[in-house]
Design an enzyme around this catalytic site. Structure first.
Site, PDB file in Angstrom:
ATOM      1  N   ASN A 112       0.824  -1.204   0.000  1.00 43.99           N
ATOM      2  CA  ASN A 112       0.000   0.000   0.000  1.00 43.99           C
ATOM      3  C   ASN A 112       0.859   1.256   0.000  1.00 43.99           C
ATOM      4  OD1 ASN A 112       0.505  -0.960   2.672  1.00 43.99           O
ATOM      5  ND2 ASN A 112      -1.142   0.282   3.517  1.00 43.99           N
ATOM      6  N   GLU A 129       0.490   5.277   0.641  1.00 40.56           N
ATOM      7  CA  GLU A 129      -0.381   6.320   1.174  1.00 40.56           C
ATOM      8  C   GLU A 129       0.100   7.705   0.755  1.00 40.56           C
ATOM      9  OE1 GLU A 129      -0.955   5.442   5.353  1.00 40.56           O
ATOM     10  OE2 GLU A 129      -2.123   3.654   4.834  1.00 40.56           O
ATOM     11  N   GLU A 161      -3.204  -4.355  -3.061  1.00 38.99           N
ATOM     12  CA  GLU A 161      -3.730  -5.234  -4.119  1.00 38.99           C
ATOM     13  C   GLU A 161      -3.700  -4.537  -5.466  1.00 38.99           C
ATOM     14  OE1 GLU A 161      -5.002  -4.669  -1.160  1.00 38.99           O
ATOM     15  OE2 GLU A 161      -6.185  -6.335  -0.395  1.00 38.99           O
ATOM     16  N   CYS A 185     -10.660  -4.682   0.133  1.00 39.86           N
ATOM     17  CA  CYS A 185     -11.746  -3.702   0.088  1.00 39.86           C
ATOM     18  C   CYS A 185     -12.557  -3.879  -1.200  1.00 39.86           C
ATOM     19  CB  CYS A 185     -11.194  -2.279   0.190  1.00 39.86           C
ATOM     20  SG  CYS A 185     -10.492  -1.659  -1.344  1.00 39.86           S
ATOM     21  N   CYS A 235     -10.849  -2.908  -4.566  1.00 31.29           N
ATOM     22  CA  CYS A 235      -9.858  -3.893  -5.021  1.00 31.29           C
ATOM     23  C   CYS A 235     -10.556  -5.124  -5.605  1.00 31.29           C
ATOM     24  CB  CYS A 235      -8.932  -4.300  -3.882  1.00 31.29           C
ATOM     25  SG  CYS A 235      -7.742  -3.019  -3.459  1.00 31.29           S
TER      26      CYS A 235
HETATM   27  N1  THU Z   1      -5.361  -1.418   2.548  1.00 34.32           N
HETATM   28  C1  THU Z   1      -4.815  -2.251   1.609  1.00 34.32           C
HETATM   29  O1  THU Z   1      -3.724  -1.997   1.086  1.00 34.32           O
HETATM   30  N2  THU Z   1      -5.488  -3.368   1.284  1.00 34.32           N
HETATM   31  C2  THU Z   1      -6.642  -3.786   1.884  1.00 34.32           C
HETATM   32  O2  THU Z   1      -7.166  -4.820   1.516  1.00 34.32           O
HETATM   33  C3  THU Z   1      -7.253  -2.983   2.947  1.00 34.32           C
HETATM   34  C4  THU Z   1      -6.637  -1.655   3.184  1.00 34.32           C
HETATM   35  C5  THU Z   1      -4.589  -0.244   2.943  1.00 34.32           C
HETATM   36  C6  THU Z   1      -5.157   1.081   2.515  1.00 34.32           C
HETATM   37  C7  THU Z   1      -4.525   1.995   3.529  1.00 34.32           C
HETATM   38  O3  THU Z   1      -3.222   2.333   3.094  1.00 34.32           O
HETATM   39  C8  THU Z   1      -4.401   1.150   4.780  1.00 34.32           C
HETATM   40  O4  THU Z   1      -4.489  -0.201   4.337  1.00 34.32           O
HETATM   41  C9  THU Z   1      -5.472   1.417   5.827  1.00 34.32           C
HETATM   42  O5  THU Z   1      -6.732   1.367   5.275  1.00 34.32           O
END
Ligand code: THU
Length: 158
Positions: free
Chosen positions: A61, A63, A74, A110, A113
Site C-alpha cells: 500500500n 499512502e 492489491e 476492500c 480492489c
Molecule cells: N489497505 C490495503 O492496502 N489493502 C486492503 O485490503 C485494505 C486496506 C490499505 C489502505 C490503507 O493504506 C491502509 O491499508 C489502511 O486502510
C-alpha cells in the site's frame, strides 16, 4: 422467490498447512509488506501475484498526505503486473496485512480492489486464486475472485 448464494472457500489454521506454492507466494507478500508506505495509517499491506510464466510480482500500500490519493497493496500490485506483463495470466494472488508484526487477523480486500481483481479475472478467462492472512495464523483461500464480489458489475452489462 428467495435464492441463496453458496460460497465456497478454504480456511487453513496455520501457514504450514498450505501447499508449497501458496506458501511461497504468501511469503513474498509478507516480504513486500515491509516496504509499504503507510505512514498515515501505520497499517501495512503486502501483495504478491504468481503468473503462468513463473514470475512473482509484488506490491504494497502507498499512502499520501492527501489521503484518497493513496492506493491499496492489491491494486498497486495488480496494476504493476498487468502494465508490465499484459499477456501473462495470473494464477494466484496473496495478501498479507497487519497493524503490527504479530497480528493474526486475516484482512480481506476492500470493495474497490475486488472490483479491479474481477476485471482481470474476466479478461484472462481463467480464475485467479486469492489468499489472505494476517502476519501469522489463519489463511482464507478463494478459488476465484468472482466469489469475493457476487453480483459484480462487469463488461457483460455494457
Ligand atoms: N489497505 C490495503 O492496502 N489493502 C486492503 O485490503 C485494505 C486496506 C490499505 C489502505 C490503507 O493504506 C491502509 O491499508 C489502511 O486502510
Amino acid at each position: 422467490m428467495i435464492k441463496v448464494l453458496d460460497l465456497k472457500y478454504e480456511e487453513y489454521s496455520q501457514w504450514e498447512d498450505l501447499s508449497d506454492q501458496d506458501l511461497i507466494v504468501i511469503n513474498k507478500a509478507k516480504e513486500a509488506r515491509n516496504s509499504a508506505y503507510a505512514n498515515y495509517s501505520n497499517f501495512k499491506v503486502g501483495a504478491a501475484l504468481l503468473l503462468d510464466n513463473g514470475k512473482i510480482l509484488t506490491g504494497n500500500n502507498q499512502e499520501n498526505a492527501a489521503y484518497p490519493s493513496g492506493l491499496c497493496a492489491e491494486r498497486t500490485a495488480i496494476f504493476y503486473t498487468i502494465a508490465n506483463y499484459p499477456s501473462a495470466k495470473i494464477i494466484k494472488m496473496a495478501v498479507v496485512a497487519g497493524k503490527d508484526d504479530n497480528s493474526s487477523i486475516p484482512v480481506s480486500p476492500c470493495g474497490a480492489c475486488r472490483q479491479v481483481l474481477i476485471e482481470y479475472e474476466f479478461r484472462q478467462k481463467m480464475p485467479i486464486e486469492f489468499l489472505f492472512t494476517g502476519m501469522k495464523g489463519k489463511v482464507i483461500k478463494f478459488n476465484q475472485c468472482a466469489d469475493l464480489l457476487p453480483f459484480s458489475f462487469n463488461e457483460s452489462a455494457l
